[in-house]
Design an enzyme around this catalytic site. Structure first.
Site, PDB file in Angstrom:
ATOM      1  N   CYS A 182       0.818  -1.225   0.000  1.00  0.00           N
ATOM      2  CA  CYS A 182       0.000   0.000   0.000  1.00  0.00           C
ATOM      3  C   CYS A 182       0.847   1.269   0.000  1.00  0.00           C
ATOM      4  O   CYS A 182       0.528   2.242  -0.673  1.00  0.00           O
ATOM      5  CB  CYS A 182      -0.920   0.037   1.217  1.00  0.00           C
ATOM      6  SG  CYS A 182      -2.202  -1.223   1.187  1.00  0.00           S
ATOM      7  N   HIS A 183       1.898   1.255   0.832  1.00  0.00           N
ATOM      8  CA  HIS A 183       2.646   2.503   1.065  1.00  0.00           C
ATOM      9  C   HIS A 183       3.871   2.684   0.180  1.00  0.00           C
ATOM     10  O   HIS A 183       4.508   3.732   0.244  1.00  0.00           O
ATOM     11  CB  HIS A 183       3.088   2.570   2.538  1.00  0.00           C
ATOM     12  CG  HIS A 183       1.965   2.648   3.526  1.00  0.00           C
ATOM     13  ND1 HIS A 183       1.211   3.789   3.713  1.00  0.00           N
ATOM     14  CD2 HIS A 183       1.462   1.723   4.386  1.00  0.00           C
ATOM     15  CE1 HIS A 183       0.300   3.574   4.663  1.00  0.00           C
ATOM     16  NE2 HIS A 183       0.422   2.319   5.079  1.00  0.00           N
ATOM     17  N   CYS A 243      -3.176  -0.106  11.639  1.00  0.00           N
ATOM     18  CA  CYS A 243      -3.021  -0.436  10.225  1.00  0.00           C
ATOM     19  C   CYS A 243      -2.972  -1.960  10.038  1.00  0.00           C
ATOM     20  O   CYS A 243      -3.552  -2.495   9.093  1.00  0.00           O
ATOM     21  CB  CYS A 243      -1.748   0.213   9.687  1.00  0.00           C
ATOM     22  SG  CYS A 243      -1.876   0.644   7.948  1.00  0.00           S
ATOM     23  N   CYS A 277       8.360  14.903  36.710  1.00  0.00           N
ATOM     24  CA  CYS A 277       9.302  14.918  35.578  1.00  0.00           C
ATOM     25  C   CYS A 277      10.109  16.216  35.638  1.00  0.00           C
ATOM     26  O   CYS A 277      11.321  16.228  35.443  1.00  0.00           O
ATOM     27  CB  CYS A 277       8.563  14.864  34.248  1.00  0.00           C
ATOM     28  SG  CYS A 277       7.351  13.551  34.085  1.00  0.00           S
ATOM     29  N   CYS A 317      13.464  16.912  37.897  1.00  0.00           N
ATOM     30  CA  CYS A 317      14.776  16.542  37.365  1.00  0.00           C
ATOM     31  C   CYS A 317      15.054  17.174  36.001  1.00  0.00           C
ATOM     32  O   CYS A 317      16.104  17.759  35.781  1.00  0.00           O
ATOM     33  CB  CYS A 317      14.885  15.027  37.220  1.00  0.00           C
ATOM     34  SG  CYS A 317      15.090  14.168  38.796  1.00  0.00           S
ATOM     35  N   HIS A 318      14.110  17.038  35.075  1.00  0.00           N
ATOM     36  CA  HIS A 318      14.413  17.310  33.670  1.00  0.00           C
ATOM     37  C   HIS A 318      14.206  18.768  33.257  1.00  0.00           C
ATOM     38  O   HIS A 318      14.643  19.178  32.192  1.00  0.00           O
ATOM     39  CB  HIS A 318      13.601  16.375  32.773  1.00  0.00           C
ATOM     40  CG  HIS A 318      13.950  14.930  33.002  1.00  0.00           C
ATOM     41  ND1 HIS A 318      15.182  14.417  32.688  1.00  0.00           N
ATOM     42  CD2 HIS A 318      13.244  13.914  33.563  1.00  0.00           C
ATOM     43  CE1 HIS A 318      15.206  13.126  33.014  1.00  0.00           C
ATOM     44  NE2 HIS A 318      14.053  12.802  33.562  1.00  0.00           N
ATOM     45  N   ARG A 346      10.612   3.574  28.783  1.00  0.00           N
ATOM     46  CA  ARG A 346      11.422   4.548  29.536  1.00  0.00           C
ATOM     47  C   ARG A 346      10.565   5.242  30.602  1.00  0.00           C
ATOM     48  O   ARG A 346      11.029   5.469  31.721  1.00  0.00           O
ATOM     49  CB  ARG A 346      12.031   5.582  28.578  1.00  0.00           C
ATOM     50  CG  ARG A 346      13.075   6.462  29.243  1.00  0.00           C
ATOM     51  CD  ARG A 346      14.289   5.647  29.601  1.00  0.00           C
ATOM     52  NE  ARG A 346      15.212   6.358  30.490  1.00  0.00           N
ATOM     53  CZ  ARG A 346      15.112   6.346  31.814  1.00  0.00           C
ATOM     54  NH1 ARG A 346      14.121   5.704  32.411  1.00  0.00           N
ATOM     55  NH2 ARG A 346      15.994   6.981  32.569  1.00  0.00           N
ATOM     56  N   CYS A 376      11.337   5.250  34.603  1.00  0.00           N
ATOM     57  CA  CYS A 376      11.428   6.490  35.375  1.00  0.00           C
ATOM     58  C   CYS A 376      10.456   6.432  36.563  1.00  0.00           C
ATOM     59  O   CYS A 376      10.821   6.792  37.683  1.00  0.00           O
ATOM     60  CB  CYS A 376      11.083   7.681  34.492  1.00  0.00           C
ATOM     61  SG  CYS A 376      12.424   8.842  34.281  1.00  0.00           S
TER      62      CYS A 376
END
Lengths: 280, 156
Positions: A98-99, A133, A196, A199-200, A237, A241
């Site tokens: 298809c793609h 899909c 979050c 720290c970030h 991830r 965390c």
């Protein structure tokens, strides 16, 4: 391609870092590394400059990412390419049927996710879009989260946007999910009671033990982590965390994580996609 | 024991006189009731006795307990690898802070600074989405808090 653009800086950074290591074996590399690159944030972004997690890693890790032959994430790119061309499901169709060539049809696609998906009335991320899909068009079973197949296909599609700026659309109904993700981002959680942002946003560039805190940008996902010895999804991830701060991890693909992914994609808008990135 | 705290606190207030009455607040955690004075210090030991500095050193370093080196640097622990730099150096901390001030900053530093990244090491309430096995528990026991304080007191 991105390699030539960034190459000169890498060589300089590696040379300086190598020197620093020689001077003191116990003193680990300090951030910011000389010659690091940053991107101007769009209006409303609380960060003064956007810095890929790449620049918070050691010269050795950066060199590993930069070498397409050494970068272990390319195993998943190659596997993804095979899957792209493999017929599957009751429809007995491959993605390519298809793609066409992913290099053409998927260019820039990975950089724009998560994206609003009207039939579900909510945003979906790339992993979810791939499985939709598979179910709808290939009449195939969805791949499990963190399966080799889903990681490979996600990596392969995202790789088609490598070097392109992250560019998510948060207009219309996406705004609500952005708001929700923002709330998640600033919510303290877990026994360690950290958000979050603690720290970030507040301490990127600082050390937690031997590890340098990054801005928590997501432009490298799926990312090959040396700690995992394999490539992993963004939601893996997130879960890691959460557990580190002794908070309950959400299930893969959970709405809260999708909202957070929407918000983080917005926070990193303009940063180049690095998939497959290499991190510690 | 608790009566002792109250009497001592009242005595201090009396000495200072009408200008500043010490504001006291009692908190109960893990069955232990302690007193915060002026949102500034917890003067009395949580266990009623002083801690052990040697044990405190171990709790301080242990990654599953205090893990204080995750964020703080201590020259006296130079033999331990990887001191973080999110928090300030604790060299000479006992010269800067009283024992009671150190105790509050370990028990619940958010009393002093609501925005601090530092966890409360002896508070199990007001937390969000805590992993089940840690729910209702504090990071350190009262005894471990006192041991860490005893160790910090060696950092003159």
């Amino acid at each position: 391609m991105s390699k030539t653009r960034w190459g000169v800086v890498f060589v300089a950074a590696i040379a300086v870092a190598g020197l620093a290591t020689a001077v003191s074996a116990t003193e680990h590399e300090q951030w910011p590394v000389p010659g690091y690159k940053s991107v101007q944030p769009q209006e409303g972004n609380p960060l003064p400059e956007l810095i890929s997690g790449y620049w918070f890693r050691t010269a050795e890790v950066r060199a590993l990412q930069d070498d397409d032959f050494e970068n272990p994430g390319f195993l998943w790119v190659e596997r993804g390419e095979e899957l792209w061309n493999t017929k599957d499901g009751e429809a007995n169709k491959s993605c390519a049927d298809c793609h066409g060539a992913a290099e053409e049809s998927m260019k820039g696609v990975g950089a724009s996710y998560p994206k609003w998906f009207e039939p579900l009335g909510k945003p979906v991320n790339l992993e979810q879009r791939i499985n939709i899909c598979r179910e709808n068009n290939q009449k195939a079973k969805p791949w499990k989260w963190e399966s080799e197949e889903l990681l490979a296909m996600t990596t392969y599609i995202k790789y088609q946007s490598r070097g392109m700026p992250m560019n998510i659309d948060i207009s219309g109904p996406m705004k609500e999910w952005w708001e929700r993700g923002k709330k998640e981002y600033y919510q303290r959680r877990g026994q360690l009671d950290m958000s979050c942002a603690n720290c970030h946003e507040g301490y990127y560039g600082h050390k937690i033990r031997a590890d340098t805190l990054s801005q928590g940008q997501i432009n490298g996902f799926p990312t090959y982590r040396l700690k995992w010895q394999k490539i992993g999804s963004l939601h893996r991830r997130f879960r890691g965390c959460n557990k580190q701060i002794r908070a309950t991890p959400n299930p893969y693909g959970d709405d809260e994580y999708i909202a957070l992914e929407v918000y983080l994609a917005w926070r990193g808008m303009g940063l180049p996609v690095e998939t497959p990135a290499v991190r510690q | 024991m608790r009566t002792g705290v109250m009497v001592a606190a009242l005595a201090v207030s009396a000495v200072i006189g009408g200008a500043a009455i010490a504001a006291e607040r009692q908190v109960t955690e893990q069955g232990i009731t302690y007193t915060i004075v002026d949102e500034h210090a917890i003067p009395e030991s949580l266990t009623g006795k002083p801690g052990d500095p040697e044990k405190g050193r171990k709790v301080f370093v242990n990654r599953k307990l205090g893990n204080c080196l995750a964020c703080h640097q201590v020259s006296a622990l130079a033999d331990e690898p990887y001191h973080g730099n999110v928090g300030p150096s604790l060299d000479g901390v006992a010269s800067r802070l009283s024992e009671g001030e150190m105790r509050l900053r370990i028990v619940d530093p958010k009393v002093v600074n609501p925005d601090t990244i530092m966890p409360a090491f002896f508070r199990s309430t007001g937390l969000h989405d805590v992993l089940e096995k840690f729910r209702g528990k504090t990071i350190l026991t009262a005894e471990q808090v006192e041991d860490v304080i005893a160790f910090l007191k060696t950092l003159q």
